[in-house]
Design a protein around this motif. Structure first.
Motif, short mmCIF file in Angstrom:
data_model
loop_
_atom_site.label_atom_id
_atom_site.label_comp_id
_atom_site.label_asym_id
_atom_site.label_seq_id
_atom_site.Cartn_x
_atom_site.Cartn_y
_atom_site.Cartn_z
N LYS A 178 0.84 -1.21 0.00
CA LYS A 178 0.00 0.00 0.00
C LYS A 178 0.87 1.25 0.00
N GLN A 179 1.93 1.27 0.78
CA GLN A 179 2.83 2.43 0.78
C GLN A 179 3.44 2.62 -0.61
N TRP A 180 3.83 1.53 -1.25
CA TRP A 180 4.39 1.61 -2.59
C TRP A 180 3.35 2.17 -3.57
N ILE A 181 2.12 1.67 -3.47
CA ILE A 181 1.04 2.16 -4.35
C ILE A 181 0.85 3.66 -4.16
N ASP A 182 0.80 4.11 -2.91
CA ASP A 182 0.61 5.53 -2.64
C ASP A 182 1.73 6.37 -3.26
N TYR A 183 2.96 5.91 -3.12
CA TYR A 183 4.11 6.61 -3.69
C TYR A 183 4.02 6.63 -5.22
N PHE A 184 3.72 5.48 -5.80
CA PHE A 184 3.61 5.39 -7.26
C PHE A 184 2.51 6.33 -7.76
N ARG A 185 1.39 6.34 -7.08
CA ARG A 185 0.24 7.15 -7.50
C ARG A 185 0.58 8.65 -7.45
N GLU A 186 1.35 9.06 -6.46
CA GLU A 186 1.77 10.47 -6.37
C GLU A 186 2.52 10.90 -7.62
N ASN A 187 3.35 10.00 -8.13
CA ASN A 187 4.19 10.30 -9.28
C ASN A 187 3.55 9.94 -10.62
N ASN A 188 2.43 9.24 -10.58
CA ASN A 188 1.74 8.80 -11.80
C ASN A 188 0.23 8.95 -11.59
N PRO A 189 -0.25 10.18 -11.42
CA PRO A 189 -1.66 10.37 -11.03
C PRO A 189 -2.68 9.93 -12.07
N ASN A 190 -2.27 9.74 -13.30
CA ASN A 190 -3.22 9.33 -14.34
C ASN A 190 -3.27 7.82 -14.58
N THR A 191 -2.50 7.07 -13.79
CA THR A 191 -2.49 5.61 -13.95
C THR A 191 -3.49 4.98 -13.00
N TYR A 192 -4.32 4.11 -13.53
CA TYR A 192 -5.26 3.35 -12.71
C TYR A 192 -4.52 2.13 -12.14
N ILE A 193 -4.50 2.04 -10.82
CA ILE A 193 -3.80 0.95 -10.14
C ILE A 193 -4.83 0.01 -9.54
N SER A 194 -4.64 -1.29 -9.76
CA SER A 194 -5.53 -2.29 -9.18
C SER A 194 -4.71 -3.46 -8.66
N VAL A 195 -5.27 -4.14 -7.67
CA VAL A 195 -4.61 -5.26 -7.02
C VAL A 195 -5.44 -6.51 -7.29
N HIS A 196 -4.75 -7.60 -7.67
CA HIS A 196 -5.42 -8.84 -8.06
C HIS A 196 -4.77 -10.02 -7.35
N GLY A 197 -5.53 -11.07 -7.17
CA GLY A 197 -4.96 -12.29 -6.62
C GLY A 197 -6.01 -13.34 -6.36
N PRO A 198 -5.55 -14.53 -6.02
CA PRO A 198 -6.47 -15.58 -5.58
C PRO A 198 -6.82 -15.32 -4.11
N ARG A 199 -7.48 -16.24 -3.49
CA ARG A 199 -7.75 -16.11 -2.04
C ARG A 199 -6.45 -16.44 -1.30
N ILE A 200 -5.56 -15.45 -1.30
CA ILE A 200 -4.22 -15.63 -0.76
C ILE A 200 -4.25 -16.15 0.67
N GLY A 201 -3.45 -17.16 0.92
CA GLY A 201 -3.30 -17.68 2.28
C GLY A 201 -4.39 -18.63 2.73
N ALA A 202 -5.47 -18.78 1.96
CA ALA A 202 -6.58 -19.63 2.38
C ALA A 202 -6.52 -21.02 1.75
N GLY A 203 -5.52 -21.25 0.92
CA GLY A 203 -5.38 -22.55 0.28
C GLY A 203 -4.35 -23.39 1.01
N LEU A 204 -3.21 -23.60 0.38
CA LEU A 204 -2.16 -24.46 0.95
C LEU A 204 -1.62 -23.94 2.28
N SER A 205 -1.72 -22.64 2.52
CA SER A 205 -1.21 -22.07 3.77
C SER A 205 -2.13 -22.34 4.95
#
Length: 172
Positions: A119-146
């Protein structure tokens, strides 16, 4: 906000009409093992995330003498698909492997550390790239084999990635 989708997390959706930066988050163990679960899907599409994870593990061993990557650490690896750049985030939030003595290998505090850093990285990136749409994707992390509890993990995602567009994919 989390949106649930049926589909493949290695093929993250885009927002049409905008420059997109898509992050795929997933959990790695701290032992350098890569070969079961969602990482196999990542490796079918791109070789770099596995290569960089194994390199990171080897370098850590050489520098620290430790056979474990630090829980809560994470690294980003840039890959591409037909829609552009994707960043795969290798998050070390699984302590060893699931076993009878370690039935829940995910460490929620480590996941919290990883996602807070992302999240800190996203916030920093967004400050320097305000016109880029940022999204986070993944499976149900940690709820499978972990062996983690999805309700707990979902709560961590909600806290750490508050105000971000998060897409969680379930295979059909």
């Amino acid at each position: 906000m989390i949106t649930y989708l049926i589909g493949d997390a290695t093929k993250p959706i885009i927002k049409e009409g905008q420059e997109n930066l898509r992050l795929i988050v997933h959990i790695c163990n701290n032992l350098g093992g890569w070969g079961r679960g969602f990482v196999t899907a990542i490796s079918r599409h791109w070789k770099e995330p596995e290569k960089e994870y194994r390199k990171w593990f080897s370098e850590n061993r050489l520098i620290t003498g430790n056979d474990n990557l630090p829980l809560g650490s994470w690294r980003m690896v840039t890959v591409e698909d037909e829609h552009g750049k994707i960043i795969v985030v290798n998050m070390v939030a699984q302590d060893e492997y699931v076993s009878s003595s370690n039935p829940v290998a995910i460490r929620y505090s480590a996941l919290f550390m990883c996602l807070s850093g992302v999240k800190q990285w996203i916030d920093y990136f967004r400050e320097n790239n305000p016109n880029t749409y940022i999204s986070v994707h993944g499976p149900r992390i940690g709820a499978g084999l972990s062996g983690g509890d999805w309700g707990t993990i979902e709560g961590i995602i909600d806290v750490c990635l508050k105000d971000e567009d998060v897409f969680i994919y379930d295979l059909k």
